[in-house]
Design an enzyme around this catalytic site. Structure first.
Site, PDB file in Angstrom:
ATOM      1  N   HIS A  95      -3.247   4.679 -17.027  1.00 17.79           N
ATOM      2  CA  HIS A  95      -3.472   5.814 -16.092  1.00 17.79           C
ATOM      3  C   HIS A  95      -2.108   6.597 -17.010  1.00 17.79           C
ATOM      4  O   HIS A  95      -1.340   6.456 -16.486  1.00 17.79           O
ATOM      5  CB  HIS A  95      -3.251   5.377 -14.442  1.00 17.79           C
ATOM      6  CG  HIS A  95      -3.842   4.757 -14.065  1.00 17.79           C
ATOM      7  ND1 HIS A  95      -5.142   4.675 -14.071  1.00 17.79           N
ATOM      8  CD2 HIS A  95      -3.572   3.479 -13.952  1.00 17.79           C
ATOM      9  CE1 HIS A  95      -5.995   4.093 -13.067  1.00 17.79           C
ATOM     10  NE2 HIS A  95      -4.975   2.803 -12.946  1.00 17.79           N
TER      11      HIS A  95
ATOM     12  N   ASP B 221      -1.988  -1.536 -15.760  1.00 19.89           N
ATOM     13  CA  ASP B 221      -2.538  -1.098 -15.016  1.00 19.89           C
ATOM     14  C   ASP B 221      -0.948   0.102 -14.146  1.00 19.89           C
ATOM     15  O   ASP B 221      -0.640   0.522 -13.285  1.00 19.89           O
ATOM     16  CB  ASP B 221      -2.486  -1.637 -13.317  1.00 19.89           C
ATOM     17  CG  ASP B 221      -3.230  -0.373 -12.304  1.00 19.89           C
ATOM     18  OD1 ASP B 221      -3.611   0.432 -12.762  1.00 19.89           O
ATOM     19  OD2 ASP B 221      -3.561  -1.287 -11.057  1.00 19.89           O
TER      20      ASP B 221
ATOM     21  N   HIS C 117       3.102   8.239 -10.558  1.00 23.94           N
ATOM     22  CA  HIS C 117       3.353   9.042  -9.329  1.00 23.94           C
ATOM     23  C   HIS C 117       4.373  10.228  -8.922  1.00 23.94           C
ATOM     24  O   HIS C 117       5.693   8.651  -9.086  1.00 23.94           O
ATOM     25  CB  HIS C 117       2.842   8.034  -7.783  1.00 23.94           C
ATOM     26  CG  HIS C 117       1.761   7.023  -7.989  1.00 23.94           C
ATOM     27  ND1 HIS C 117       0.397   8.147  -7.675  1.00 23.94           N
ATOM     28  CD2 HIS C 117       1.081   6.501  -8.268  1.00 23.94           C
ATOM     29  CE1 HIS C 117      -0.479   7.253  -7.591  1.00 23.94           C
ATOM     30  NE2 HIS C 117      -0.235   6.199  -7.799  1.00 23.94           N
TER      31      HIS C 117
HETATM   32 ZN   LIG Z   1      -7.506  -0.719 -10.235  1.00 20.38          ZN
END
Ligand SMILES: [Zn+2]
Length: 434
Positions: free
Chosen positions: A59, A309, A313
């Site tokens: 991400h 993953d 944050h």
């Molecule tokens: Zn996921």
């Protein structure tokens, strides 16, 4: 014409050899590679050479959440972790559900990337689970999307999932499913079991993951398409994937480094205290039996690859009470160290196995060209040089990621990425960004 000579590297952990890189391509591997004339030299004595790592699940948060991560900082973290390519997940703002947005992410990668950035396209418009996104347009775009995922959310509607699996066959795409039955996980906070009961937190049952995986394996087989299962976290999921593979179905799966090392016991007791939301993640940390099953499955190939993953944050979203905290952990800079700890130190994988699970197979699943090739003459010079002999305390403040939510603070981990080369160009040297 640029030439780099990497001296005495242990290719996949074998005997020391030289690697000659010329114009971004591996020109020669062997004891005599140094005879090629003057070259910039990297002394790799004691270091292991691996093919540049490939992440199927990152991400990067741009566009939309640049306070958490950007393409620049996320790929800096990737390079520091030994990665030369990452797949950027689609749950950005706006969502990467059109050719326009995936091309925007792809261009950001071209301009600011410290590794290659391959955008993932959303399966459904706005990740809303109502109608299919522009899959064909994203596949045909400059970003050449082959992996489609609503990750963060599950494509829970069986009809939509079936249509997506049918659609991606036209361009050899794959649907990467975040397997989480929504009704079974409403308000879920931690793995359902002893610990959730003791803490009075809503449990996240294994069956919520396993039911979706079983359904999707059957759907993929029914339509003759390709399914990839994101972040497998339970022993039961492993059994289902093993069964699907035994049928010859085109199903692949990934496991995260944190699910290979950490258990739900960290929620109660950890180096950074009890109930620390740093351990709050989706899917949740599971039991020790699950961890052992995941390791075994990665070793025997039932689980194809490791995917980070990496989910950055900002502090304010994590340093709050458990129920209010965001789910997710960063992982690019620690992935190889965690895999060494969980898989190599335990004798389950050798370094050739690590290359397979962290470079060859993820590149093949993502249909990513120019990555995931053996370190041989003629291959693109995507190379990671790694020192497995050191052991250091994890320091969140020293990380390149814009976020600090690493679950390994207070722990020591083995190994250090010394250098990363992207098509012959160093992105990391002596452990530092170039
Ligand atoms: Zn996921």
């Amino acid at each position: 014409m640029s030439t780099i000579l990497i001296k005495n590297a242990r290719v996949l952990g074998g005997e020391p050899r030289d690697i000659l890189v010329r114009d971004g391509v591996i020109a020669e591997v062997g004891a005599a590679a140094g005879k090629a004339g003057p070259a910039e030299t990297i002394d790799a004595t004691g270091l292991i050479a691996l093919p540049g790592l490939v992440d199927l699940h990152t991400h990067l948060r741009e566009p939309g959440r640049e306070d958490a991560e950007t393409v620049q900082t996320g790929t800096q973290a990737a390079a520091r972790g030994g990665f030369t390519a990452v797949h950027a997940m689609a749950n950005t703002s706006p969502v990467a559900d059109t050719a326009g947005v995936v091309e925007q992410v792809w261009r950001l990668g071209q301009e600011y990337g410290h590794c290659d950035v391959q955008p993932v396209g959303a399966v459904t418009s706005g990740l809303e689970g109502r109608q299919l996104a522009e899959l064909g347009a994203m596949a045909d775009s400059a970003a050449r999307v082959r992996v489609f995922s609503d990750d963060g959310k599950c494509v829970s509607d069986a009809v939509l999932m079936r249509r997506a699996l049918e659609y991606v066959k036209a361009f050899d795409g794959v649907v990467a499913q975040h397997a989480q039955e929504p009704r079974l996980t409403e308000g879920a906070q931690v793995n359902e079991g002893e610990i959730s009961g003791r803490l009075g937190l809503t449990g996240w049952p294994a069956v919520a993951e396993e039911a979706i995986i079983a359904r999707d394996c059957l759907l993929a087989a029914h339509v003759g398409s390709r399914l990839h299962v994101c972040h497998v976290s339970t022993a039961g999921s492993v059994e289902i994937i093993r069964w699907a593979k035994s049928k010859g179905w085109d199903v692949t799966a990934e496991v995260t480094p944190h699910h290979l090392l950490l258990t739900d016991s960290y929620v109660e007791r950890s180096p950074v205290g009890p109930y620390n939301p740093i351990y709050k993640v989706n899917p949740p940390l599971r039991t020790n039996e699950d961890v052992l099953a995941l390791r075994e499955a990665l070793a025997d190939g039932t689980i194809d690859c490791v995917a980070t993953d990496h989910a950055p944050h900002p502090v304010e979203d994590k340093e709050t009470e458990w129920a209010a905290a965001a789910m997710g952990m960063i992982g690019l800079e620690t992935a190889l160290s965690v895999v060494q700890e969980a898989m190599v130190e335990t004798g389950l994988l050798d370094w050739a196995g690590v290359a397979d699970r962290m470079s060859y197979r993820p590149a093949r699943i993502g249909r990513l060209s120019g990555h995931g090739s053996p370190l041989e003459a003629g291959a693109a010079a995507n190379i990671t040089l790694y020192d497995p002999s050191v052991r250091t305390a994890v320091d969140p403040a020293a990380m390149a990621s814009k976020s600090r939510n690493t679950p390994y603070e207070g722990m020591t981990l083995p190994g250090r990425v010394v250098a990363t080369l992207l098509r012959g160009r160093p992105t990391v040297l002596e452990g530092k960004l170039v």
